[in-house]
Design a protein around this motif. Structure first.
Motif, PDB file in Angstrom:
ATOM      1  N   MET A 165      37.247  52.529  42.955  1.00 37.04           N
ATOM      2  CA  MET A 165      37.100  51.632  43.968  1.00 37.04           C
ATOM      3  C   MET A 165      38.387  50.925  44.823  1.00 37.04           C
ATOM      4  N   GLU A 166      39.390  50.788  43.829  1.00 41.02           N
ATOM      5  CA  GLU A 166      40.616  50.179  44.042  1.00 41.02           C
ATOM      6  C   GLU A 166      41.411  50.980  45.031  1.00 41.02           C
ATOM      7  N   LYS A 167      41.766  50.142  46.144  1.00 34.44           N
ATOM      8  CA  LYS A 167      42.442  50.867  47.277  1.00 34.44           C
ATOM      9  C   LYS A 167      44.220  50.619  46.890  1.00 34.44           C
ATOM     10  N   ASP A 168      44.227  49.758  46.575  1.00 33.09           N
ATOM     11  CA  ASP A 168      45.872  49.263  46.598  1.00 33.09           C
ATOM     12  C   ASP A 168      46.489  50.204  45.061  1.00 33.09           C
ATOM     13  N   ILE A 169      47.686  50.918  45.601  1.00 30.19           N
ATOM     14  CA  ILE A 169      48.190  52.154  44.602  1.00 30.19           C
ATOM     15  C   ILE A 169      48.804  51.402  43.417  1.00 30.19           C
ATOM     16  N   ASN A 170      49.377  50.302  43.661  1.00 28.51           N
ATOM     17  CA  ASN A 170      50.030  49.817  42.652  1.00 28.51           C
ATOM     18  C   ASN A 170      49.053  49.281  41.400  1.00 28.51           C
ATOM     19  N   LYS A 171      48.065  48.639  41.956  1.00 26.48           N
ATOM     20  CA  LYS A 171      47.022  48.366  41.174  1.00 26.48           C
ATOM     21  C   LYS A 171      46.338  49.348  40.379  1.00 26.48           C
ATOM     22  N   ARG A 172      46.020  50.610  41.186  1.00 32.88           N
ATOM     23  CA  ARG A 172      45.850  51.644  40.496  1.00 32.88           C
ATOM     24  C   ARG A 172      46.274  52.256  39.382  1.00 32.88           C
ATOM     25  N   LYS A 173      47.765  52.074  39.564  1.00 32.32           N
ATOM     26  CA  LYS A 173      48.820  52.652  38.447  1.00 32.32           C
ATOM     27  C   LYS A 173      48.725  51.850  37.397  1.00 32.32           C
ATOM     28  N   VAL A 174      48.418  50.343  37.582  1.00 27.89           N
ATOM     29  CA  VAL A 174      48.327  49.538  36.153  1.00 27.89           C
ATOM     30  C   VAL A 174      47.243  49.985  35.520  1.00 27.89           C
ATOM     31  N   LEU A 175      45.936  50.217  36.267  1.00 29.19           N
ATOM     32  CA  LEU A 175      44.666  50.622  35.788  1.00 29.19           C
ATOM     33  C   LEU A 175      44.536  51.896  34.994  1.00 29.19           C
ATOM     34  N   LYS A 176      45.278  52.792  35.526  1.00 28.43           N
ATOM     35  CA  LYS A 176      45.136  54.106  34.907  1.00 28.43           C
ATOM     36  C   LYS A 176      45.473  54.107  33.413  1.00 28.43           C
ATOM     37  N   GLY A 177      46.350  53.487  32.883  1.00 25.52           N
ATOM     38  CA  GLY A 177      46.825  53.875  31.491  1.00 25.52           C
ATOM     39  C   GLY A 177      46.316  52.582  30.804  1.00 25.52           C
TER      40      GLY A 177
ATOM     41  N   ASP B  72      44.263  40.260  34.548  1.00 31.81           N
ATOM     42  CA  ASP B  72      44.501  39.228  35.581  1.00 31.81           C
ATOM     43  C   ASP B  72      43.855  39.615  37.218  1.00 31.81           C
ATOM     44  N   MET B  73      44.224  41.034  37.279  1.00 33.35           N
ATOM     45  CA  MET B  73      44.031  41.494  38.741  1.00 33.35           C
ATOM     46  C   MET B  73      42.622  42.023  38.975  1.00 33.35           C
ATOM     47  N   ASN B  74      41.747  42.211  37.854  1.00 34.20           N
ATOM     48  CA  ASN B  74      40.537  42.693  37.986  1.00 34.20           C
ATOM     49  C   ASN B  74      39.477  41.993  37.155  1.00 34.20           C
ATOM     50  N   LYS B  75      38.559  41.186  37.825  1.00 33.44           N
ATOM     51  CA  LYS B  75      37.527  40.254  37.358  1.00 33.44           C
ATOM     52  C   LYS B  75      36.476  40.957  36.628  1.00 33.44           C
ATOM     53  N   PRO B  76      35.892  41.943  36.922  1.00 36.64           N
ATOM     54  CA  PRO B  76      34.753  42.650  36.338  1.00 36.64           C
ATOM     55  C   PRO B  76      35.326  43.416  34.996  1.00 36.64           C
ATOM     56  N   ILE B  77      36.467  43.794  34.898  1.00 41.05           N
ATOM     57  CA  ILE B  77      37.143  44.416  33.653  1.00 41.05           C
ATOM     58  C   ILE B  77      37.416  43.376  32.782  1.00 41.05           C
ATOM     59  N   SER B  78      37.964  41.955  33.250  1.00 37.21           N
ATOM     60  CA  SER B  78      38.297  40.967  32.539  1.00 37.21           C
ATOM     61  C   SER B  78      37.069  40.586  31.765  1.00 37.21           C
ATOM     62  N   GLN B  79      35.928  40.440  32.507  1.00 35.24           N
ATOM     63  CA  GLN B  79      34.704  39.969  31.881  1.00 35.24           C
ATOM     64  C   GLN B  79      34.239  40.940  30.899  1.00 35.24           C
ATOM     65  N   ALA B  80      34.428  42.063  31.158  1.00 29.97           N
ATOM     66  CA  ALA B  80      33.883  43.176  30.252  1.00 29.97           C
ATOM     67  C   ALA B  80      34.473  43.014  28.646  1.00 29.97           C
TER      68      ALA B  80
END
Length: 327
Positions: A112-124, A150-158
């Motif tokens: 769902m993430e559109k920001d390329i930099n945020k996708r890079k952080v989440l990928k690994g 910090d950048m993704n609330k659903p992942i943080s909650q989980a």
């Protein structure tokens, strides 16, 4: 071949393993005290245990404690055939289920993430998210994990709910655990994340078996360990074409002694073997070893399928025979 004895069995673990993943499964019942395999059933449905329960009724066995995963087939089978037993749901499987939900959320958020930099952080971050937070010591990894949370609330909650879930098995008593569990379920439902809300429903559905751990702290860990040994045996043999032969092999392997005295004998024989190899002759009294321990060692030493390893094991065995006077 007669089935393994059920004498003095009062706590069992039940689990399935794949003979051919996705096609053929087998179910095993293990005595949690001795580690012996008591039954091998075809498939992973409730009828895979029919033969075992028939023997239990015939022997009028009183099974007090049972550990299984969250399989509906196992739960219904235990409830039907042994309703008075304390049925404990393995806590590792509960945590594993939560890890699967967390990974599902991570993948959904990444897509769902559109920001390329945020996708890079989440990928690994999969490995970091699934690992216990207390086990992450590397400063760089810790920083990367904190950034992703910090950048993704659903992942943080989980993630934090995943960490809190382990506290269910760290309470002083069942009453305190029930409060912790209800608080966890409330947080999961209020998150509004579909996967977490579904996990909350699962926890409430299985709460009786989860809380039963405080009545008897058992798990299917020993059964999982035996499953791994069976997989190794299958791999060494390059598979088994005949299912009956395979089941017989599993039962035969379970008949080997599991008592600690055999482990002591094996260690003693290995020690004597090293002495023989390096030429340190000892007195006859020190060289005496129990015949059962020596025979067991010879079984393991000479049962290797690899020719080169087998010849080495044979030479070592011969050396011990000459040193100890065993024929």
């Amino acid at each position: 071949m007669s089935p393994p004895s059920l004498e003095r069995v009062d706590s069992i673990g039940i689990d399935e393993f794949a003979v051919r993943k996705g096609y053929v499964y087998k179910t095993i019942v293990v005595d949690l005290k001795s580690g012996r395999i008591l039954h091998v059933g075809q498939g992973k449905a409730a009828d895979a245990l029919a033969g075992f329960w028939k023997r239990v009724r015939r022997k009028k066995l009183d099974i007090k404690y049972i550990a299984t995963d969250l399989s509906a087939a196992f739960i219904s089978s235990v409830l039907e055939n042994c309703p008075k037993a304390v049925h404990v749901f393995d806590h590792f499987h509960v945590v594993k289920l939560m890890n699967e939900k967390l990974d599902e959320i991570r993948r959904a958020q990444y897509n769902m993430e559109k920001d390329i930099n945020k996708r890079k952080v989440l990928k690994g971050t999969r490995y970091l998210l699934l690992r216990n937070g207390a086990d992450i010591f590397d400063k760089e990894y810790k920083t990367r994990l904190d950034t992703a949370l910090d950048m993704n609330k659903p992942i943080s909650q989980a993630y934090y709910l995943k960490e809190q879930l382990r506290e269910i098995w760290m309470q002083p008593n069942k009453q305190a655990t029930e409060k912790v569990m209800l608080d966890w379920v409330k947080q999961a439902q209020e998150s509004k994340v579909p996967q977490l809300m579904k996990m909350a429903v699962t926890i409430m559905a299985y709460r009786t078996g989860i809380l039963a751990w405080y009545d008897c702290p058992i798990s299917t860990g020993k059964v999982e360990g035996i499953n791994n040994k069976i997989k190794v045996m299958k791999k060494v043999a390059y598979g088994f074409r005949n299912e009956k032969v395979f089941s017989a092999k599993v039962i035969c392997a379970a008949r080997l002694p599991h008592h600690s005295k055999y482990q002591m004998n094996l260690k003693y024989v290995l020690w004597l073997m090293l002495l023989a190899f390096f030429g340190n002759k000892q007195s006859n009294k020190e060289a005496e070893i129990p015949q059962e321990g020596f025979s067991l060692f010879c079984y393991f030493a000479c049962s290797n399928n690899n020719a080169s390893d087998m010849s080495k094991s044979t030479y070592f065995t011969i050396a011990v025979c000459k040193f100890t006077g065993q024929q």
